[in-house]
Design a protein around this motif. Structure first.
Motif, PDB file in Angstrom:
ATOM      1  N   TYR B  72      20.661  20.017  -1.812  1.00 55.54           N
ATOM      2  CA  TYR B  72      19.271  19.573  -1.627  1.00 55.54           C
ATOM      3  C   TYR B  72      18.540  20.385  -0.562  1.00 55.54           C
ATOM      4  CZ  TYR B  72      20.666  15.358  -4.196  1.00 55.54           C
ATOM      5  OH  TYR B  72      21.104  14.483  -5.135  1.00 55.54           O
ATOM      6  N   LEU B  73      19.321  21.068   0.285  1.00 54.67           N
ATOM      7  CA  LEU B  73      18.712  21.876   1.336  1.00 54.67           C
ATOM      8  C   LEU B  73      17.714  22.883   0.787  1.00 54.67           C
ATOM      9  CD1 LEU B  73      21.578  22.832   3.795  1.00 54.67           C
ATOM     10  CD2 LEU B  73      19.300  22.059   4.445  1.00 54.67           C
ATOM     11  N   THR B  75      15.477  22.373  -1.470  1.00 54.88           N
ATOM     12  CA  THR B  75      14.451  21.759  -2.308  1.00 54.88           C
ATOM     13  C   THR B  75      13.066  21.602  -1.700  1.00 54.88           C
ATOM     14  OG1 THR B  75      15.273  19.593  -1.662  1.00 54.88           O
ATOM     15  CG2 THR B  75      16.101  20.488  -3.729  1.00 54.88           C
ATOM     16  N   ASN B  76      12.965  21.612  -0.381  1.00 56.38           N
ATOM     17  CA  ASN B  76      11.640  21.316   0.184  1.00 56.38           C
ATOM     18  C   ASN B  76      10.989  22.564   0.781  1.00 56.38           C
ATOM     19  OD1 ASN B  76       9.350  20.285   1.266  1.00 56.38           O
ATOM     20  ND2 ASN B  76      10.365  18.952   2.759  1.00 56.38           N
ATOM     21  N   SER B  78       8.197  23.022   1.977  1.00 57.03           N
ATOM     22  CA  SER B  78       7.329  22.880   3.149  1.00 57.03           C
ATOM     23  C   SER B  78       8.168  22.762   4.426  1.00 57.03           C
ATOM     24  CB  SER B  78       6.403  21.676   2.995  1.00 57.03           C
ATOM     25  OG  SER B  78       7.178  20.500   2.927  1.00 57.03           O
ATOM     26  N   SER B  79       9.491  22.735   4.269  1.00 54.65           N
ATOM     27  CA  SER B  79      10.345  22.632   5.446  1.00 54.65           C
ATOM     28  C   SER B  79      10.830  24.007   5.896  1.00 54.65           C
ATOM     29  CB  SER B  79      11.564  21.752   5.132  1.00 54.65           C
ATOM     30  OG  SER B  79      12.525  21.867   6.169  1.00 54.65           O
ATOM     31  N   VAL B  80      10.639  24.290   7.166  1.00 54.36           N
ATOM     32  CA  VAL B  80      11.123  25.554   7.714  1.00 54.36           C
ATOM     33  C   VAL B  80      12.632  25.673   7.496  1.00 54.36           C
ATOM     34  CG1 VAL B  80      11.414  26.913   9.827  1.00 54.36           C
ATOM     35  CG2 VAL B  80       9.283  25.678   9.423  1.00 54.36           C
ATOM     36  N   MET B  81      13.294  24.542   7.523  1.00 50.66           N
ATOM     37  CA  MET B  81      14.749  24.598   7.356  1.00 50.66           C
ATOM     38  C   MET B  81      15.128  25.047   5.946  1.00 50.66           C
ATOM     39  SD  MET B  81      17.700  21.805   8.268  1.00 50.66           S
ATOM     40  CE  MET B  81      17.434  21.653  10.019  1.00 50.66           C
ATOM     41  N   THR B  82      14.386  24.586   4.966  1.00 50.05           N
ATOM     42  CA  THR B  82      14.640  25.035   3.595  1.00 50.05           C
ATOM     43  C   THR B  82      14.389  26.537   3.483  1.00 50.05           C
ATOM     44  OG1 THR B  82      14.152  22.914   2.573  1.00 50.05           O
ATOM     45  CG2 THR B  82      13.841  24.877   1.203  1.00 50.05           C
ATOM     46  N   PHE B 129      10.977  29.710  14.553  1.00 53.28           N
ATOM     47  CA  PHE B 129      10.039  28.816  13.887  1.00 53.28           C
ATOM     48  C   PHE B 129      10.627  27.427  13.659  1.00 53.28           C
ATOM     49  CE2 PHE B 129       7.223  32.361  12.895  1.00 53.28           C
ATOM     50  CZ  PHE B 129       6.000  31.728  13.049  1.00 53.28           C
ATOM     51  N   LEU B 130      11.934  27.374  13.475  1.00 53.44           N
ATOM     52  CA  LEU B 130      12.576  26.086  13.202  1.00 53.44           C
ATOM     53  C   LEU B 130      12.163  25.056  14.248  1.00 53.44           C
ATOM     54  CD1 LEU B 130      14.735  24.660  11.374  1.00 53.44           C
ATOM     55  CD2 LEU B 130      16.351  25.099  13.212  1.00 53.44           C
ATOM     56  N   ILE B 131      12.224  25.462  15.515  1.00 52.85           N
ATOM     57  CA  ILE B 131      11.812  24.491  16.527  1.00 52.85           C
ATOM     58  C   ILE B 131      10.355  24.716  16.934  1.00 52.85           C
ATOM     59  CG2 ILE B 131      14.177  24.144  17.324  1.00 52.85           C
ATOM     60  CD1 ILE B 131      13.477  25.667  19.853  1.00 52.85           C
ATOM     61  N   VAL B 133       7.753  24.936  15.144  1.00 52.47           N
ATOM     62  CA  VAL B 133       6.764  24.166  14.390  1.00 52.47           C
ATOM     63  C   VAL B 133       6.767  22.681  14.759  1.00 52.47           C
ATOM     64  CG1 VAL B 133       6.763  25.685  12.390  1.00 52.47           C
ATOM     65  CG2 VAL B 133       8.388  23.777  12.492  1.00 52.47           C
ATOM     66  N   ILE B 134       7.665  22.304  15.653  1.00 56.15           N
ATOM     67  CA  ILE B 134       7.784  20.880  15.964  1.00 56.15           C
ATOM     68  C   ILE B 134       6.698  20.441  16.954  1.00 56.15           C
ATOM     69  CG2 ILE B 134       9.305  19.110  16.959  1.00 56.15           C
ATOM     70  CD1 ILE B 134      10.113  20.146  14.188  1.00 56.15           C
ATOM     71  N   GLY B 135       5.687  19.822  16.405  1.00 57.69           N
ATOM     72  CA  GLY B 135       4.584  19.352  17.239  1.00 57.69           C
ATOM     73  C   GLY B 135       5.006  18.286  18.218  1.00 57.69           C
TER      74      GLY B 135
ATOM     75  N   SER C  68       7.680  16.390   5.986  1.00 56.69           N
ATOM     76  CA  SER C  68       7.474  17.809   5.692  1.00 56.69           C
ATOM     77  C   SER C  68       8.619  18.666   6.203  1.00 56.69           C
ATOM     78  CB  SER C  68       6.118  18.281   6.218  1.00 56.69           C
ATOM     79  OG  SER C  68       6.104  18.187   7.602  1.00 56.69           O
ATOM     80  N   TYR C  95      16.690  16.993  11.686  1.00 59.27           N
ATOM     81  CA  TYR C  95      15.445  17.745  11.884  1.00 59.27           C
ATOM     82  C   TYR C  95      14.274  16.770  11.963  1.00 59.27           C
ATOM     83  CZ  TYR C  95      12.512  21.973  11.380  1.00 59.27           C
ATOM     84  OH  TYR C  95      11.650  23.011  11.577  1.00 59.27           O
TER      85      TYR C  95
END
Ligand SMILES: Nc1nc2c(c(=O)[nH]1)N[C@H]1C(S)=C(S)[C@@H](COP(=O)(O)OP(=O)(O)OC[C@H]3O[C@@H](n4cnc5c(=O)[nH]c(N)nc54)[C@H](O)[C@@H]3O)O[C@H]1N2
Ligand SMILES: Nc1nc2c(c(=O)[nH]1)N[C@H]1C(S)=C(S)[C@@H](COP(=O)(O)OP(=O)(O)OC[C@H]3O[C@@H](n4cnc5c(=O)[nH]c(N)nc54)[C@H](O)[C@@H]3O)O[C@H]1N2
Ligand code: SF4
Ligand code: SF4
Ligand code: SF4
Ligand code: SF4
Ligand code: SF4
Ligand SMILES: [Mo]
Lengths: 731, 297, 178
Positions: B72-73, B75-76, B78-82, B129-131, B133-135, C68, C95
């Motif tokens: 599933y990793l 699949t998204n 919009s996720s920087v992790m994906t 970017f992974l961290i 983007v964390i507002g 997101s 996350y």
């Protein structure tokens, strides 16, 4: 519409479901429910109406039973105390049924803290033999029974001790509300009124915190009053958790509430804001009282209470103007239930103040609740042991104390004097909660027989010769309980799940069987159902209906506001002057009494109070509740920053608390919410029984610091008459 | 700390791996004779990335218990992790293929190498970017953070490659002077970026100011000043600058180069490169540890 | 379709934790895991002191950052605006936990799955109220459809000018009266 996959844990593995069910008897509650939900078996959910047992309020509740296992609870919508809601304890305490630390079989003590299993038959036989021997040798007045009065106990316990020929029945009120009860009893004829909070316009709470010493409906009605714009004044040395519902906090010096009430009464009379017509019609002795009150000016009270005279005058005047929808709430334990040498007199002064406002049986005022007429057992078929000849121990020393509660600590005192020989404690942790535990231990150790009926190895059970395990309230039926209030009603506690431990029994069975062993079985020749049917007979409600509904209210029997009921005082009136007091050797008119002890510049008064998540000592061993204490450091004592600074103490520091009786180590919460003279100790900690693994060792029991004492009027425990010193220590 | 040491190690290893890959590609072009560096870089990069991924998996407890879920990793989008998962996957494939070719001593397909370079850069950026983007964590939520991570990725990559190579071939690491110059510049840039980031974030946000205070003078100040700034940055900057200076002197007096390959030179390399690696890890650890969430009360 | 939301009136909340425990029972959570966190805010100097309890749980954000960032799409928003976690998809990467502005998520130590307040989706689907709302002893919690201007919750928001904790951080579906 909602999307699919709603269940929290998605797995559906049918085989695991059976495994989870099989482990039901042994696993802890959460472990079990986790297994179960994971297994995702098809759940059959039953709802059973009953009552809560996590505190004295005994709210109506509905148990949701999933495949025979308690899942969750909701508040009974019809019960006047829950009104559809339960507090944290109401939800969490129910897990006691699956507690790992429950008593599972009768035990006999074989050494200090050492117990061996014993069969029920043998236990009954030995206890009965000892009881009968003691009674034969020392008379029935040398045995006593003490309890927290719950539905079944209220009926069976006095009957049992009376059957043995003893009038020594006691309740925990000696460290709860004995003082208030006595003050009210001799003024308005009942130990407590209730209050029509949601309709009140001006409410004063004196050491009563709805948000801490909880009953859900009280908080709801207070929130409603707030929504309706009521003025709400909290008188408390501590800004308690009801603070944000209040409009004003009067940070009173602890132990001086009597001065405040006297001064407010003074103002009402001086400003002619008292209800003369009410006073004329329903009270006696007002003139003498009014004369005595002249000296209690707001300026005088300011010097004692620390509350500005202007505030005292302003509030009294505003209450006078808002009457009869203004009141001092009747209070419970916090300020004058059992705390100071002046507590009974404070209770009296409060009841009298409310009479000045003419608020009794008025909308938004103080209420004498109505009761449902319940039936009795047919005495011809079921003989009643009747009142014993010898009076209740303590009733001579404390004639003002309410007989229905007695002075429970007299049992300890007379044990130390060698007069009391046997004591039964049912649903009571007297050893930790009633008085100084060292004294209680010594007293209990001196008796020839101590029996504890409990669900866990309490500190009291540890000192007993025999420990009899009761089923929990989730596993038993009880006697019907009458609910008094504006609208009277009845409620029933019912079994929700099968017994978890086969060797445990409900208390009505224990009493019945023990009575038989003692040779007084004739007084218990009925079943619980017989009793409940008899009680229901006059109500026109069937047992079946009550079982279905759990709580039934009788709106047609609602009391009529504006109509004073017959009062049970000797004069039938509200007594500003009490002959009863006079006969007992006390001043018939209320007067200012100093607290016994007062702190010096470098010391503090120790005060205590409830926390929303715990009840006395009984919930400390409940993991789901104790976890909250751990998460939020709730066992800490409170200290004012100004005092802390002088002592070099910072928030979270470890300190030593030292009194005449004990030394404790504890961390502090430094907060502006407390009077500089006071140290506040949350009531519920200091479990010393090692069998209670969750509660053991967390915090300290404030009773350790309380000298064993009796207030002169009501016999109550004077539990805030404690001076302590505090110093920082290294952790 | 929601994300702790394990994630810090993952971010560190991903950066290091990407950096090592880039180092080897650079070395392959600039110093074709420095074979050791090229081979070392190409072999350690997929290995380290693999370890990093393993750590990530270990930290993802629910996935660890039911590994099929890792699918599933992807699949998204919009996720920087994906997105990072894709980057890492492509990077890993390219890096592993190239490493295999090195081992088999086969010709390396240029296209695969360019793909590798592209995704190595992407992976390095991704870790930032992974961290970044964390507002919810103002300290992280800056444009500088990804740059800092990329710079740090390259510098740790160079350090990792040089350190490993030094054990195999003491001489070769003294050949690659331009790599060293890059390395020193990166370290200096890092110091600059860290403090710029602190100034900007702490002046604009209360939580970030708290984070910065924790690092500069609070709970983590010892680790920050001695671990990151002194050991991780200043010590290697000084030693490598001296080395660069010395080597210029040495080149003037040609033929003496061999002396640098002696044991003092080796020790210096081991110390500096280990220090850079330690600093790279500490940097990520500190940034995770000092994460103060936004204030919502 | 509804857009579910809640009002929490901190002027009424007495910090009794009933909501926490009822939620734990409803959702069969381990003792150590709670969907609701409590914050206390004391202001002033003795005797002029005020105290406020602020219970915080998942705010069911619109365009939720946790959703997101979730690489597996385990976190999703239902058509009714409830943000949920699919326990079968979640890998436990946490996350979402770092992305949540409100510290509203917890990890189940046994399964590793990350969880949070689920607005009692099952109860709501049956037309009932969430457990924490039902039990709130001071009626400090109101739940309902934000899109329906006549719902109790919408009316309360207007009447008391209830605001999300941090409106500037994106719109949440829990409104606080303070
Ligand atoms: N959570 C919880 N609720 C309960 C119970 C429980 O165990 N836990 N038990 C039930 C029972 S049995 C009882 S008796 C009631 C008790 O209910 P309350 O009497 O309301 O409860 P307390 O917290 O004991 O005391 C109330 C307040 O009195 C304040 N106080 C202390 N000393 C003084 C003083 O000298 N003057 C004034 N004015 N105030 C003072 C304390 O700071 C405290 O805030 O609660 C009932 N409900
Ligand atoms: N330390 C301390 N002392 C206190 C107080 C306090 O808060 N802390 N509060 C004071 C006040 S206001 C009061 S009213 C009194 C209350 O004093 P108690 O009535 O003694 O209340 P608890 O201390 O909770 O002890 C209740 C005992 O009953 C047991 N029990 C619980 N459920 C059952 C059951 O179903 N069956 C049986 N057989 N036993 C059961 C519990 O395990 C526990 O041992 O204490 C007063 N003294
Ligand atoms: S107030 Fe709470 S603990 Fe007491 S009976 Fe009611 S629900 Fe139970
Ligand atoms: S509060 Fe946190 S967990 Fe809830 S929707 Fe918003 S970001 Fe997600
Ligand atoms: S922990 Fe689970 S829900 Fe959270 S981001 Fe990772 S996969 Fe999504
Ligand atoms: S809405 Fe339901 S899941 Fe959310 S906090 Fe309340 S009880 Fe818990
Ligand atoms: S149940 Fe209501 S009053 Fe109690 S803590 Fe929760 S929100 Fe506050
Ligand atoms: Mo009590």
């Amino acid at each position: 519409m909602l999307d699919t996959k709603l269940s929290r844990r998605g797995f559906i593995k049918a085989s695991a479901a059976t495994a989870a069910l099989a482990s039901a008897g042994t696993a802890g509650f959460n472990q079990w429910s986790n297994n179960y939900v994971k297994a995702g078996g098809k759940a059959e959910i039953k709802e059973i109406a009953s009552t809560c047992n996590a505190c004295s309020s005994k709210c109506g509740m509905i148990g949701h039973i999933k495949n025979g296992r308690l899942w969750k609870l909701t508040g009974h919508p019809d019960h006047p105390y829950s009104k559809g809601k339960l507090c944290a304890r109401g939800h969490g305490y129910a897990t006691v049924v699956y507690s790992e630390d429950r008593l599972t079989q009768p035990l006999k003590r074989v050494g200090e803290g050492k117990f061996e299993p014993i069969t029920w038959e043998k236990a009954y036989e030995e206890i009965a033999a000892k009881l009968n021997k003691i009674i034969k040798e020392f008379g029935p007045q040398s045995v006593a029974l003490t309890e927290d009065p719950r539905a079944t106990g209220k009926f069976y316990s006095p009957r049992f001790i009376n059957a043995l020929g003893s009038a020594n029945y006691y309740t925990h009120h000696v460290v709860c509300s004995n003082a208030r009860d006595a003050g009210f009893l001799h003024t308005v004829g009942v130990t407590a009124t209730s209050a029509d909070i949601s309709n009140a316009k001006y409410i004063m709470f004196i050491g009563r915190s709805y948000g801490d010493g909880i009953r859900p409906s009280s908080v709801q009605s207070l929130a409603t009053a707030k929504d309706n714009g009521a003025k709400i004044v909290i008188v408390d040395p501590r800004l308690n958790n009801t603070g944000n519902l209040a409009t004003e906090w009067l940070a009173i010096r602890p132990g001086t509430d009597l001065a405040l009430v006297l001064a407010m009464s003074h103002v009402l009379i001086k400003e002619s804001l008292h209800d003369l017509e009410f006073i004329r019609n329903y009270t006696m002795g007002f003139e003498e009282y009014a004369k005595e009150l002249r000296k209690y000016t707001p300026e005088w009270a300011e010097g004692i209470t620390g509350i500005p005279a202007d505030s005292i005058t302003r509030i009294a005047v505003d209450m006078g103007k808002a009457k009869p929808k203004a009141l001092i709430e009747q209070s419970w334990r916090g300020a004058f239930g059992c705390n100071y040498e002046n507590s009974t007199e404070t209770g009296r002064a409060v009841a009298m103040f409310n009479a000045l406002l003419g608020n009794y049986q008025q909308k938004g005022g103080s209420i004498f609740g109505g009761k449902v007429n319940l039936g009795k057992l047919d005495e011809k078929k079921y003989p009643n042991p009747g009142e014993p000849d010898e009076p209740q121990a303590g009733s001579k020393q404390f004639p003002l104390a309410y007989k229905g509660s007695g002075v429970a600590t007299i049992v300890a005192k007379e044990a130390l004097e060698g007069k009391m020989k046997a004591a039964i404690y049912y649903h009571s942790n007297a050893a930790l909660g009633y008085g100084n535990p060292k004294v209680m231990k010594e007293a209990l150790s001196k008796m020839d027989l101590v029996v504890a009926i409990d669900v866990q190895m309490s500190e009291t059970a540890l000192l007993a010769h025999y420990v009899l395990p009761e089923v929990t309230y989730i596993e038993r039926d009880e006697v019907i309980e009458g609910l008094s209030g504006k609208i009277p009603g009845i409620a029933l506690r019912q079994q929700m799940v099968e017994k978890v431990h086969p060797q445990t029994k409900p208390v009505h069975e224990i009493y019945t069987e023990l009575a038989r062993a003692c040779g007084v079985g004739q007084y218990f020749n009925f079943t619980l159902d017989d009793l409940n049917e008899a009680m229901l007979a006059p109500t026109g409600i069937t047992y079946k209906e009550l079982k279905e509904k759990g709580t039934i209210m009788f709106p047609d029997q609602e009391i009529t506001l504006g109509e004073m009921p017959e009062l049970k005082t000797p004069s039938g009136k509200i007594e500003y002057y009490s002959e009863t007091y006079k006969a007992a050797g006390f001043k018939p008119i209320v007067e200012w009494i100093e607290p016994k002890v007062s702190p010096a510049n470098d010391s503090f008064r120790l005060i205590t109070g409830k926390q929303a998540i715990h009840s006395h000592t009984q919930t400390a061993n409940i993991p789901i509740l104790m976890q909250i204490t751990k998460d939020y450091d709730l066992e800490r004592i409170w200290i004012n920053p100004a005092r802390a600074k002088v002592l070099g103490i910072k928030d979270g520091d470890l300190v030593e608390v030292k009194s005449s009786e004990a030394v404790s180590k504890i961390r502090v919460k430094v907060t502006e919410r407390i009077h500089p003279e006071a140290i506040f100790v949350p009531s519920h900690y200091g479990i010393t029984s090692k069998d209670l693994k969750t509660g053991y060792g967390i915090g300290f029991g404030y009773m350790e610091h309380v000298p064993f004492d009796f207030e002169k009027w009501s016999g109550s425990g004077n539990i805030h008459e404690v001076i302590v010193n505090v110093r920082k220590v290294k952790s | 700390m929601v994300w702790g040491t394990i994630i810090a190690a993952y971010l560190f290893l991903a950066g290091l791996s990407a950096g090592a890959f880039l180092t080897s590609s650079y070395a392959a072009r600039k110093y074709p004779e420095a074979v050791t560096i090229r081979i070392v870089g190409r072999i350690i990069s997929p290995v380290l990335m693999g370890i990093g991924l393993l750590l990530l998996i270990v930290d993802a407890e629910a996935g660890l218990k039911d590994p099929l879920r890792f699918i599933y990793l992807f699949t998204n989008f919009s996720s920087v992790m994906t997105i990072g998962t894709y980057f890492i996957s492509f990077f890993m494939m390219a890096a592993a293929f190239i490493a295999l070719m090195e081992i088999l001593k086969k010709e390396i397909n240029k296209i695969v190498e360019y793909v590798g370079i592209f995704f190595a850069v992407a992976t390095a950026i991704y870790t930032g970017f992974l961290i970044g983007v964390i507002g919810a964590v103002p300290l992280w939520n800056t444009a500088i953070l990804p740059i800092l991570f990329v710079v740090s990725a390259f510098s740790t990559g160079i350090a990792g490659t040089m350190l490993t190579s030094a054990f195999i071939d003491k001489k070769v690491v003294h050949h690659v002077m331009s790599l060293k110059k890059i390395h020193v510049s990166l370290l200096i840039a890092e110091v600059f970026l860290i403090f710029t980031m602190f100034v900007i974030t702490s002046s604009s946000n209360e939580s970030a100011a708290q984070s910065v205070a924790m690092l500069l003078s609070g709970e983590y100040s010892v680790l920050f000043w001695t671990g990151l700034i002194l050991v991780g940055l200043l010590v290697p900057i000084v030693i490598e600058s001296l080395e660069l200076y010395n080597s210029r002197q040495l080149h003037r007096r040609a033929g003496m180069e061999v002396a640098a390959a002696g044991s003092p030179g080796f020790t210096a390399i081991v110390i500096t490169e280990s220090a850079v690696l330690a600093g790279g890890f500490i940097l990520r650890y500190l940034l995770l540890a000092a994460a103060v969430p936004v204030i919502f009360l | 379709m509804a857009r579910y939301g809640m009002v929490i009136d901190t002027r009424k909340c007495v910090g009794c934790y009933a909501c926490r425990v009822s939620c734990q029972m409803q959702n069969e959570l381990p003792v150590e895991e709670s969907y609701i966190q409590f914050y206390e805010k004391e202001t002033g100097v003795f005797p002029n002191v005020k105290n406020e309890f602020v219970p915080v749980q998942c705010q069911h954000c619109e365009d939720a950052p946790c959703e997101s960032v979730c690489p597996t799409k385990a976190t999703y928003t239902t058509k009714d605006g409830i943000v949920l976690v699919d326990a079968e998809k979640c890998i436990g990467c946490k996350y979402c936990m770092v992305a949540c502005h409100y510290g509203a998520r917890t990890q189940d130590h046994k399964t590793g799955v990350v969880e949070k307040c689920r607005f009692c989706a099952e109860l709501v689907a049956e037309g009932k109220q969430p457990a924490c709302v039902t039990t709130c002893i001071s009626n400090a919690r109101i739940f309902g459809d934000l899109d329906d201007p006549n719902s109790e919750v919408s009316k309360a928001i207007v009447k008391w000018n209830a605001q999300p904790l941090r409106a500037d951080l994106g719109s949440a579906k829990i409104y606080y009266v303070r």
